[in-house]
Design a protein around this motif. Structure first.
Motif, PDB file in Angstrom:
ATOM      1  N   GLY A   1      11.106 -13.974  14.976  1.00  0.00           N
ATOM      2  CA  GLY A   1       9.850 -13.239  14.869  1.00  0.00           C
ATOM      3  C   GLY A   1       9.928 -11.993  14.003  1.00  0.00           C
ATOM      4  N   SER A   2      10.989 -11.848  13.258  1.00  0.00           N
ATOM      5  CA  SER A   2      11.105 -10.705  12.356  1.00  0.00           C
ATOM      6  C   SER A   2      11.006 -11.185  10.913  1.00  0.00           C
ATOM      7  CB  SER A   2      12.431  -9.976  12.580  1.00  0.00           C
ATOM      8  OG  SER A   2      13.520 -10.815  12.221  1.00  0.00           O
ATOM      9  N   THR A   3      10.887 -10.256  10.013  1.00  0.00           N
ATOM     10  CA  THR A   3      10.790 -10.580   8.590  1.00  0.00           C
ATOM     11  C   THR A   3      11.780  -9.740   7.805  1.00  0.00           C
ATOM     12  OG1 THR A   3       9.313 -10.686   6.686  1.00  0.00           O
ATOM     13  CG2 THR A   3       8.921  -8.914   8.229  1.00  0.00           C
ATOM     14  N   LEU A   4      12.319 -10.329   6.769  1.00  0.00           N
ATOM     15  CA  LEU A   4      13.239  -9.633   5.873  1.00  0.00           C
ATOM     16  C   LEU A   4      12.613  -9.670   4.478  1.00  0.00           C
ATOM     17  CD1 LEU A   4      15.005 -11.507   8.013  1.00  0.00           C
ATOM     18  CD2 LEU A   4      16.912 -10.432   6.839  1.00  0.00           C
ATOM     19  N   ASP A   5      12.260  -8.506   3.993  1.00  0.00           N
ATOM     20  CA  ASP A   5      11.535  -8.426   2.724  1.00  0.00           C
ATOM     21  C   ASP A   5      12.340  -7.625   1.717  1.00  0.00           C
ATOM     22  OD1 ASP A   5       9.632  -9.612   4.281  1.00  0.00           O
ATOM     23  OD2 ASP A   5       8.330  -7.859   4.430  1.00  0.00           O
ATOM     24  N   THR A   6      12.480  -8.180   0.519  1.00  0.00           N
ATOM     25  CA  THR A   6      13.166  -7.481  -0.575  1.00  0.00           C
ATOM     26  C   THR A   6      12.181  -7.262  -1.715  1.00  0.00           C
ATOM     27  OG1 THR A   6      15.338  -8.404  -0.020  1.00  0.00           O
ATOM     28  CG2 THR A   6      15.029  -7.591  -2.254  1.00  0.00           C
ATOM     29  N   PHE A   7      12.112  -6.027  -2.199  1.00  0.00           N
ATOM     30  CA  PHE A   7      11.218  -5.677  -3.303  1.00  0.00           C
ATOM     31  C   PHE A   7      12.037  -5.020  -4.409  1.00  0.00           C
ATOM     32  CE2 PHE A   7       8.728  -5.610   0.551  1.00  0.00           C
ATOM     33  CZ  PHE A   7       7.539  -6.232   0.209  1.00  0.00           C
ATOM     34  N   PHE A   8      11.714  -5.370  -5.626  1.00  0.00           N
ATOM     35  CA  PHE A   8      12.294  -4.693  -6.783  1.00  0.00           C
ATOM     36  C   PHE A   8      11.164  -3.923  -7.471  1.00  0.00           C
ATOM     37  CE2 PHE A   8      15.075  -8.289  -6.005  1.00  0.00           C
ATOM     38  CZ  PHE A   8      16.321  -7.691  -6.043  1.00  0.00           C
ATOM     39  N   VAL A   9      11.337  -2.611  -7.582  1.00  0.00           N
ATOM     40  CA  VAL A   9      10.238  -1.768  -8.057  1.00  0.00           C
ATOM     41  C   VAL A   9      10.681  -0.871  -9.212  1.00  0.00           C
ATOM     42  CG1 VAL A   9       9.206  -1.740  -5.755  1.00  0.00           C
ATOM     43  CG2 VAL A   9      10.694   0.143  -6.450  1.00  0.00           C
ATOM     44  N   LEU A  10       9.703  -0.511 -10.024  1.00  0.00           N
ATOM     45  CA  LEU A  10       9.842   0.492 -11.070  1.00  0.00           C
ATOM     46  C   LEU A  10       8.664   1.450 -10.945  1.00  0.00           C
ATOM     47  CD1 LEU A  10      10.594  -1.906 -14.066  1.00  0.00           C
ATOM     48  CD2 LEU A  10      12.274  -0.408 -12.971  1.00  0.00           C
ATOM     49  N   LYS A  11       8.700   2.530 -11.677  1.00  0.00           N
ATOM     50  CA  LYS A  11       7.522   3.384 -11.759  1.00  0.00           C
ATOM     51  C   LYS A  11       6.406   2.601 -12.444  1.00  0.00           C
ATOM     52  CE  LYS A  11       9.962   7.835 -11.989  1.00  0.00           C
ATOM     53  NZ  LYS A  11      10.217   9.048 -12.821  1.00  0.00           N
TER      54      LYS A  11
ATOM     55  N   ALA B   1       0.833  -1.207   0.000  1.00  0.00           N
ATOM     56  CA  ALA B   1       0.000   0.000   0.000  1.00  0.00           C
ATOM     57  C   ALA B   1       0.866   1.255   0.000  1.00  0.00           C
ATOM     58  CB  ALA B   1      -0.923  -0.005   1.217  1.00  0.00           C
ATOM     59  N   ALA B   2       1.964   1.213   0.741  1.00  0.00           N
ATOM     60  CA  ALA B   2       2.866   2.374   0.772  1.00  0.00           C
ATOM     61  C   ALA B   2       3.451   2.632  -0.614  1.00  0.00           C
ATOM     62  CB  ALA B   2       3.983   2.137   1.788  1.00  0.00           C
ATOM     63  N   LEU B   3       3.876   1.564  -1.284  1.00  0.00           N
ATOM     64  CA  LEU B   3       4.459   1.728  -2.623  1.00  0.00           C
ATOM     65  C   LEU B   3       3.406   2.171  -3.632  1.00  0.00           C
ATOM     66  CD1 LEU B   3       6.795  -1.415  -2.612  1.00  0.00           C
ATOM     67  CD2 LEU B   3       7.433   0.968  -2.236  1.00  0.00           C
ATOM     68  N   ASP B   4       2.159   1.722  -3.436  1.00  0.00           N
ATOM     69  CA  ASP B   4       1.063   2.165  -4.307  1.00  0.00           C
ATOM     70  C   ASP B   4       0.884   3.680  -4.234  1.00  0.00           C
ATOM     71  OD1 ASP B   4       0.028   0.063  -5.795  1.00  0.00           O
ATOM     72  OD2 ASP B   4      -1.137  -0.715  -4.121  1.00  0.00           O
ATOM     73  N   THR B   5       0.974   4.233  -3.030  1.00  0.00           N
ATOM     74  CA  THR B   5       0.775   5.682  -2.882  1.00  0.00           C
ATOM     75  C   THR B   5       1.853   6.476  -3.598  1.00  0.00           C
ATOM     76  OG1 THR B   5       2.052   5.838  -0.819  1.00  0.00           O
ATOM     77  CG2 THR B   5      -0.313   5.336  -0.626  1.00  0.00           C
ATOM     78  N   LEU B   6       2.993   5.846  -3.835  1.00  0.00           N
ATOM     79  CA  LEU B   6       4.088   6.505  -4.561  1.00  0.00           C
ATOM     80  C   LEU B   6       4.052   6.168  -6.050  1.00  0.00           C
ATOM     81  CD1 LEU B   6       6.903   5.763  -1.952  1.00  0.00           C
ATOM     82  CD2 LEU B   6       5.823   7.976  -2.377  1.00  0.00           C
ATOM     83  N   ASP B   7       3.011   5.462  -6.483  1.00  0.00           N
ATOM     84  CA  ASP B   7       2.835   5.065  -7.885  1.00  0.00           C
ATOM     85  C   ASP B   7       4.004   4.208  -8.360  1.00  0.00           C
ATOM     86  OD1 ASP B   7       1.299   4.950 -10.176  1.00  0.00           O
ATOM     87  OD2 ASP B   7       2.185   6.737 -11.085  1.00  0.00           O
ATOM     88  N   LEU B   8       4.431   3.290  -7.488  1.00  0.00           N
ATOM     89  CA  LEU B   8       5.506   2.366  -7.818  1.00  0.00           C
ATOM     90  C   LEU B   8       4.924   0.977  -8.045  1.00  0.00           C
ATOM     91  CD1 LEU B   8       8.265   3.458  -5.269  1.00  0.00           C
ATOM     92  CD2 LEU B   8       7.963   4.185  -7.635  1.00  0.00           C
ATOM     93  N   SER B   9       5.508   0.253  -8.976  1.00  0.00           N
ATOM     94  CA  SER B   9       5.032  -1.071  -9.342  1.00  0.00           C
ATOM     95  C   SER B   9       6.047  -2.117  -8.897  1.00  0.00           C
ATOM     96  CB  SER B   9       4.819  -1.139 -10.854  1.00  0.00           C
ATOM     97  OG  SER B   9       4.491  -2.443 -11.263  1.00  0.00           O
ATOM     98  N   ILE B  10       5.587  -3.107  -8.140  1.00  0.00           N
ATOM     99  CA  ILE B  10       6.451  -4.186  -7.670  1.00  0.00           C
ATOM    100  C   ILE B  10       6.590  -5.229  -8.770  1.00  0.00           C
ATOM    101  CG2 ILE B  10       6.756  -6.005  -5.946  1.00  0.00           C
ATOM    102  CD1 ILE B  10       4.974  -4.316  -4.075  1.00  0.00           C
ATOM    103  N   HIS B  11       7.826  -5.607  -9.081  1.00  0.00           N
ATOM    104  CA  HIS B  11       8.055  -6.624 -10.108  1.00  0.00           C
ATOM    105  C   HIS B  11       8.561  -7.938  -9.516  1.00  0.00           C
ATOM    106  CE1 HIS B  11       7.583  -4.333 -13.954  1.00  0.00           C
ATOM    107  NE2 HIS B  11       7.544  -3.361 -13.066  1.00  0.00           N
ATOM    108  N   ASP B  12       9.179  -7.879  -8.368  1.00  0.00           N
ATOM    109  CA  ASP B  12       9.658  -9.092  -7.713  1.00  0.00           C
ATOM    110  C   ASP B  12       9.662  -8.833  -6.211  1.00  0.00           C
ATOM    111  OD1 ASP B  12      10.605 -11.598  -7.307  1.00  0.00           O
ATOM    112  OD2 ASP B  12      12.544 -11.325  -8.286  1.00  0.00           O
ATOM    113  N   ALA B  13       9.345  -9.869  -5.450  1.00  0.00           N
ATOM    114  CA  ALA B  13       9.351  -9.746  -3.994  1.00  0.00           C
ATOM    115  C   ALA B  13       9.884 -11.034  -3.398  1.00  0.00           C
ATOM    116  CB  ALA B  13       7.948  -9.454  -3.468  1.00  0.00           C
ATOM    117  N   ARG B  14      10.725 -10.877  -2.396  1.00  0.00           N
ATOM    118  CA  ARG B  14      11.273 -12.035  -1.686  1.00  0.00           C
ATOM    119  C   ARG B  14      11.043 -11.803  -0.195  1.00  0.00           C
ATOM    120  NH1 ARG B  14      17.060 -11.714  -4.898  1.00  0.00           N
ATOM    121  NH2 ARG B  14      16.207 -12.025  -7.007  1.00  0.00           N
TER     122      ARG B  14
END
Length: 897
Positions: free
Chosen positions: A742-752, A722-735
Motif C-alpha cells: 500500500g505504499s508508493t516509491l516515486d523517483t523524479f528527475f528535475v531541473l530548474k 504541485a510542490a515542485l511547481d512552487t519551487l519553479d522546478l521542471s520534471i523531466h522524468d518520473a518513475r
C-alpha cells in the motif's frame, strides 16, 4: 519577394491644420487633435499594394505644419534663431510614432527674451503629444559636439530647415564638412563599429524569432548606414549616384524594393500597436500576415509572411556588406598586396579571391561551383572580392536544368562537400549568393522558411547549415568537452561526407504539406543517384534522412531502461555503422535546433541509448537480453552493496518481496541500495520519506534526483508535482512504483524551469524535502498560479489526448500535447486520481511553448485501462481541465490597421 508597389494616390484626403485652429482653442491642443486626425487618415490609406513613401512624406508634412505654426505663434518669423529638423525627421520621412528630433540653432547664446520664447515653444510641443527630442545649441557648440560624437554629426548631416534664419543651416553644413571633421575613412570605420555593436546586440542574425525591423541585421538601420556613408564620401545620396561600378541598376532596385517592404511593415506595425514599437513580436506577425492577405496552406500564413520578411532582410544585409566593402576598397590608402594567379579565371589578393574578367561565369558556368571548391581548398582565402560577388549574383540564374544535369557540375558539388577548409562556410556563402538554392531547388524553397513556435530558433535553411556545422565540429578535438561521445564516434565514421549529405537533406522536405522525413528521403535518393553515390552509401543516407527523428524520440519518449525497448530499437538500426551515423546526426540536429536544447540531460539519455543499443548489436539481434537476468543481476549488485551496511540476504529477500519487477528493471543497483537503507530506517507513520541526491551524483546528466516513499493515496503524484511547481522546478522524468503493502516509491528527475541544474547546497535540498512533505500532508491539493510569459501567450496550442495500449508493459500509455504552463502535471494527476488511475511512469518533454508528455497508466488493479467508456470520459475531462488553464476557445481582439 514582390516588386515595389506603385505610388497610388490616397483614397482619404488628409485634413488641414488650419481647420483645427480657432481663437477659442489653444494651438498646441488643436495640434494634438489635428495630428490624431492625420494619423487616422493615413492609417486608412495604408495598404501593402500602395507605395509607402507618400504616407511617410505626408506624416512628416503634418508635423511640419504643426511645428512651423507653433514656431510662428511663440517665437515669431523675425528671429536670429533657426528651427532645424534632424535625423529621420530631417529626411522628411516619418512613421506614425517616430521620435521628432529638432535642433534650435543660434549663432551666439540666445538672449533672455529669445530663451524665454524658445522655452514656450518647446513646452507647446510637449502639449501636442509628439515624442520630441530637442536641443538648443550655438554653431560653436554644434561643431564641438560633432567632432567628438559620430552620432551627432550623423544627425546633422540629415538636417532640414523648417523656420527661422535660413543662413544658419548653410553655416552648419560648412562646419561639419568632411574636410573639417570625420573624413570618409574615419566616418566609415566609426559607422562600421556602431553597426557591428548593434548587430552583436541582435545576435548577428537576420533570422531572429522576433526581429527588430529597424535595428536587426538587414533592417532599416543598415540601409541608413549605407546612405550616411554615401553622403559622407560622395556628397550625394544613393538615389543620386549614377555609377554602375559602385551600384548596379539591379542592386538599386533591390535596395529600393527592400526598403519599401520594410517601411510598409514598420508603418503597419506602428499603426497596429499605437506606439513606436519596432519589434515583430509573435502576435504582431500573425496580424501582419492577415494584413498582407496571406492564408494558411501547406504552411501557416504567418510563416509565409515571415519567409518574405526574412528573405528581404537577408538580401539587404548582403547589399550592406557588399557596398561597405566597395567603400572600403575605393577609399583604401593601403597598397595592394601581391597578386597570386590561380588560373585564367581567378586570382587572389589580400586574402580575397576575385575573378580575372567579368565573363568568368558566363564563359564557363561551372565556375559558379568551382569558385567555392577553390576557396575550400585554400586556407589563405577567406573572402570573395566585391565585384566577384556581384558577378556571382548576376550570373547565378545560369544554374538551370542543364547545368544541374552536367556531370562536371555534379562532381564539383561533391567536391564542395569534401573540401578541407570551412566547408559549412562555403555552403552558407553559396546560399547567400543564390547558388545553393538554384543548384538544389528544394533547398531554395526552405530559405527563410520559419517555423512558428518557440522550439525552433532558426529558419529551416539556417538550421540545416547549423546541423552541418555541428557535424563538422565533431571532427575537431576542441569540441570534445561539449560533445565527448559525438566527437569520438564521428572521427571513426567510414566517410563523413555521407553524414554531411544526410544533414543537408534531413529537413529539406519541410513546408510541402507531407512527412518531411519521407519527402527528404526521396530527394536524397535522387541526389545520390545523380551524383554517383554507391548503392550501399545511398541506402545509408536515405535511411538516415527517413529516420533522423527516431533516436531522439526513443531516448526521450520511451523507457530505455527496458531491455525490450532497446531490442526493438536495435532491430530497426540493424548495424553498428547505422547507429554511429544516426547518433552523430541526431546530436547535431538537437544542438542545431535551439542553443538551449542540448544539455547534460539529453546528452545522458542519448549516451545511454547508444551504449545499450551497441551492446545489443554486439550480442547479436538473435540473442536479446533476458529481463529476468537483468533483474537478478541488479538485485545481486544492490545486495552486495547493502551487505557492507549490515543487511542480510534473507532480510533483503523479504524486504524486496513487495516490489514489482519494473522497479529492479528500471532502477540502478546503487539507487536501490540508497532507497532500501533509507526505507529501512524510516517509519511511514511519521510522514513521507523524501530523499534528494546531489546533481553531481545523479545518473541522468545534470538533473537532481528526488525519491519519495509514502502511503499510496489519491493525488499523491499531483501533490508532489504541485510542490515542485512552487519551487519553479521542471520534471523531466518520473518513475512511479506501487508496493504490495500500500505504499508508493516515486523517483523524479528535475531541473530548474529554465533547464539549468540546481545548486547542491544542503539548504536547497532541505527546502525541496520540506515542501514535498508539506504538500503531501495538506487536506486539499493546491496548484501554483504564475504569470504566463508573453511569448507563450502568442501561441494557441490545442490540447490533444491520445491513449494506446502498451502490450509489452501491460500498461496504457497517455500522450498529452498542450501549452506549457505552471501546474500542468498537478492538474493532470488530479484528473486521473478521480478515476482511480495511477501513473506508473512519465516522460516529460518541453518544446518551446508546448509540452508533449507521455504517461504510463494503470487501473486500481495494476492493469491496463481497457474500458472504452472510461477512456472517452478521461479524454473529455483532461481536455477540459488542461484546455481551460490556457483559455482555449478564446482569442485576442485583432488590432485594425
Amino acid at each position: 519577394m514582390k516588386p515595389s508597389p506603385s505610388e497610388r494616390s490616397s483614397n482619404t484626403p488628409l485634413p488641414e491644420f488650419g481647420d483645427f485652429l480657432t481663437d477659442e482653442v489653444n494651438p498646441a491642443l488643436a495640434a494634438r487633435h489635428f495630428l490624431q486626425a492625420a494619423k487616422d487618415s493615413l492609417a486608412a490609406n495604408f495598404h501593402p499594394s500602395r507605395a509607402i513613401a507618400p504616407l511617410l512624406r505626408q506624416t512628416s508634412d503634418a508635423v511640419d505644419a504643426v511645428l512651423t505654426q507653433l514656431w510662428s505663434e511663440y517665437v515669431g518669423i523675425d528671429t536670429d534663431t533657426a528651427l532645424i529638423a534632424v535625423g529621420g525627421y530631417g529626411r522628411g520621412e516619418l512613421f506614425p510614432h517616430s521620435d521628432i528630433d529638432v535642433l534650435l540653432l543660434t549663432r551666439t547664446p540666445p538672449s533672455a527674451d529669445t530663451a524665454a520664447k524658445l522655452e514656450r515653444f518647446v513646452t507647446s510641443l510637449w502639449d501636442t503629444g509628439l515624442q520630441i527630442g530637442h536641443s538648443v545649441r550655438t554653431l560653436a557648440e554644434c561643431e564641438a559636439l560633432a567632432k567628438e560624437d559620430l552620432t551627432i554629426v550623423t544627425t546633422m548631416m540629415e538636417s532640414r530647415h523648417l523656420e527661422g534664419d535660413p543662413t544658419l543651416k548653410g553655416a552648419l553644413e560648412t562646419l561639419i564638412e568632411p574636410s573639417r571633421m570625420w573624413p570618409p575613412n574615419a566616418f566609415i570605420r566609426g559607422k562600421l563599429g556602431e553597426q557591428q555593436s548593434r548587430h552583436d546586440r541582435y545576435s548577428n542574425t537576420e533570422y531572429a524569432l522576433e526581429p527588430n525591423i529597424k535595428s536587426s541585421p538587414g533592417g532599416l538601420r543598415d540601409l541608413q548606414v549605407i546612405e550616411w556613408i554615401t553622403l559622407r564620401c560622395f556628397g550625394a545620396g544613393l538615389s543620386e549616384i549614377d555609377e554602375p561600378d559602385f551600384l548596379s541598376e539591379a542592386e538599386r532596385d533591390q535596395l529600393r524594393n527592400g526598403q519599401e517592404f520594410l517601411s510598409q511593415v514598420r508603418f503597419a506595425l506602428h499603426t497596429m500597436t499605437g506606439r513606436a514599437d519596432d519589434r515583430l513580436l509573435f502576435d504582431h506577425q500573425k496580424k501582419l500576415a492577415t494584413a498582407w492577405d496571406m492564408s494558411d496552406g501547406d504552411t501557416l500564413a504567418v510563416e509565409q509572411f515571415m519567409q518574405v520578411y526574412y528573405r528581404w532582410m537577408l538580401t539587404l544585409s548582403q547589399l550592406n556588406e557588399l557596398l561597405i566593402e566597395v567603400f572600403e576598397h575605393r577609399l583604401s590608402d593601403a597598397p595592394e598586396s601581391a597578386i597570386r594567379v590561380i588560373d585564367d579565371d581567378f586570382e587572389v589578393s589580400d586574402s580575397r579571391i576575385r575573378a580575372r574578367h567579368d565573363a568568368v561565369f558566363r564563359d564557363n558556368p561551372s565556375n559558379l561551383l568551382r569558385l567555392f571548391v577553390l576557396i575550400g581548398n585554400d586556407s589563405l582565402v577567406d573572402r570573395i572580392e566585391p565585384n566577384t560577388q556581384r558577378l556571382l549574383r548576376r550570373d547565378a540564374p545560369l544554374i538551370d536544368e542543364s547545368f544541374r544535369a552536367s556531370q562536371v557540375n555534379r562532381d564539383l558539388f561533391m567536391q564542395v562537400i569534401g573540401v578541407p577548409h570551412n566547408m559549412t562556410k562555403q555552403l552558407r556563402r553559396m546560399s547567400r549568393h543564390g547558388v545553393l538554392g538554384r543548384y538544389l531547388p528544394a533547398f531554395g524553397s526552405i530559405i527563410g522558411q520559419m517555423q512558428f513556435d518557440l522550439f525552433h530558433a532558426y529558419t529551416v535553411d539556417a538550421h540545416t547549415t547549423e546541423v552541418i556545422a555541428n557535424t563538422r565540429r565533431f571532427m575537431r578535438a576542441d569540441y570534445t568537452d561539449r560533445f565527448p561521445v559525438s566527437t569520438r564516434i564521428a572521427r571513426r565514421l567510414r566517410d563523413p561526407r555521407l553524414l554531411y549529405i544526410a544533414a543537408l537533406f534531413h529537413d529539406i522536405g519541410k513546408g510541402r504539406g507531407g512527412d518531411h522525413s519521407e519527402l527528404g528521403a526521396v530527394d536524397a535518393e535522387q541526389f545520390c543517384a545523380d551524383h554517383g553515390v554507391s548503392k550501399p552509401d545511398t541506402e545509408l543516407i536515405v535511411w538516415l534522412v527517413k529516420n533522423h527523428l527516431l533516436m531522439s524520440h526513443i531516448a526521450q519518449r520511451r523507457d530505455i531502461s527496458d531491455p525490450e525497448e532497446i531490442q526493438r530499437f536495435a532491430e530497426i538500426v540493424v548495424t553498428e555503422e547505422r547507429l554511429d551515423y544516426l547518433y552523430t546526426l541526431t546530436v547535431a540536429d538537437i544542438a542545431g535546433t535551439n542553443p538551449e536544447l542540448w544539455n547534460a540531460w539529453r546528452s545522458s539519455l542519448m549516451r545511454q541509448l547508444y551504449t545499450e543499443t551497441r551492446r545489443a548489436l554486439n550480442r547479436g539481434l538473435e540473442n536479446p537480453l533476458n529481463r529476468d537476468e537483468v533483474i537478478r543481476t541488479t538485485k545481486r549488485a544492490a545486495a552486495e552493496s547493502l551487505e557492507y551496511r549490515g543487511f542480510l540476504e534473507d532480510e533483503l529477500t523479504q524486504f524486496w518481496a513487495a516490489r514489482g519487477e519494473d522497479y529492479f528493471l528500471r532502477e540502478r543497483a546503487e539507487d536501490i541500495a540508497w532507497h532500501t537503507e533509507a526505507i529501512a530506517d524510516h517509519d511511514l507513520q511519521q510522514g513521507a520519506l523524501v530523499l534528494v541526491k546531489q546533481a553531481g551524483e545523479s545518473p541522468i546528466g545534470n538533473a537532481t534526483q528526488i525519491f519519495v516513499h509514502t502511503r499510496d493515496e489519491p493525488n499523491t503524484f499531483a501533490r508532489i508535482c504541485a510542490a515542485l511547481d512552487t519551487l519553479d522546478l521542471s520534471i523531466h522524468d518520473a518513475r512511479i512504483y506501487s508496493d504490495a503493502d500500500g505504499s508508493t516509491l516515486d523517483t523524479f528527475f528535475v531541473l530548474k524551469s529554465d533547464g539549468a541544474s540546481l545548486d547542491s547546497h544542503p539548504d536547497t535540498f532541505s527546502e525541496i524535502e520540506d515542501r514535498i512533505r508539506q504538500h503531501l500532508s495538506q487536506a486539499a491539493l493546491k496548484t501554483v498560479s504564475r504569470h504566463t510569459p508573453r511569448t507563450v501567450k502568442a501561441f494557441s496550442i490545442p490540447t490533444t489526448v491520445r491513449f494506446a495500449q502498451d502490450e509489452s508493459g501491460g500498461l496504457t500509455t497517455l500522450e498529452v500535447a498542450t501549452a506549457d504552463r505552471p501546474g500542468l502535471l498537478a492538474r493532470l494527476g488530479s484528473v486521473l486520481s478521480r478515476y482511480e488511475v495511477s501513473i506508473q511512469g512519465a516522460k516529460i518533454q518541453t518544446l518551446g511553448e508546448r509540452v508533449e508528455d507521455l504517461f504510463f497508466l494503470a487501473d486500481a488493479a495494476g492493469g491496463p485501462l481497457e474500458n472504452d467508456t472510461l477512456l472517452a470520459q478521461l479524454e473529455q475531462d483532461l481536455v477540459a481541465e488542461l484546455g481551460a488553464v490556457q483559455g482555449e476557445g478564446t482569442s485576442a481582439v485583432d488590432l485594425q490597421i
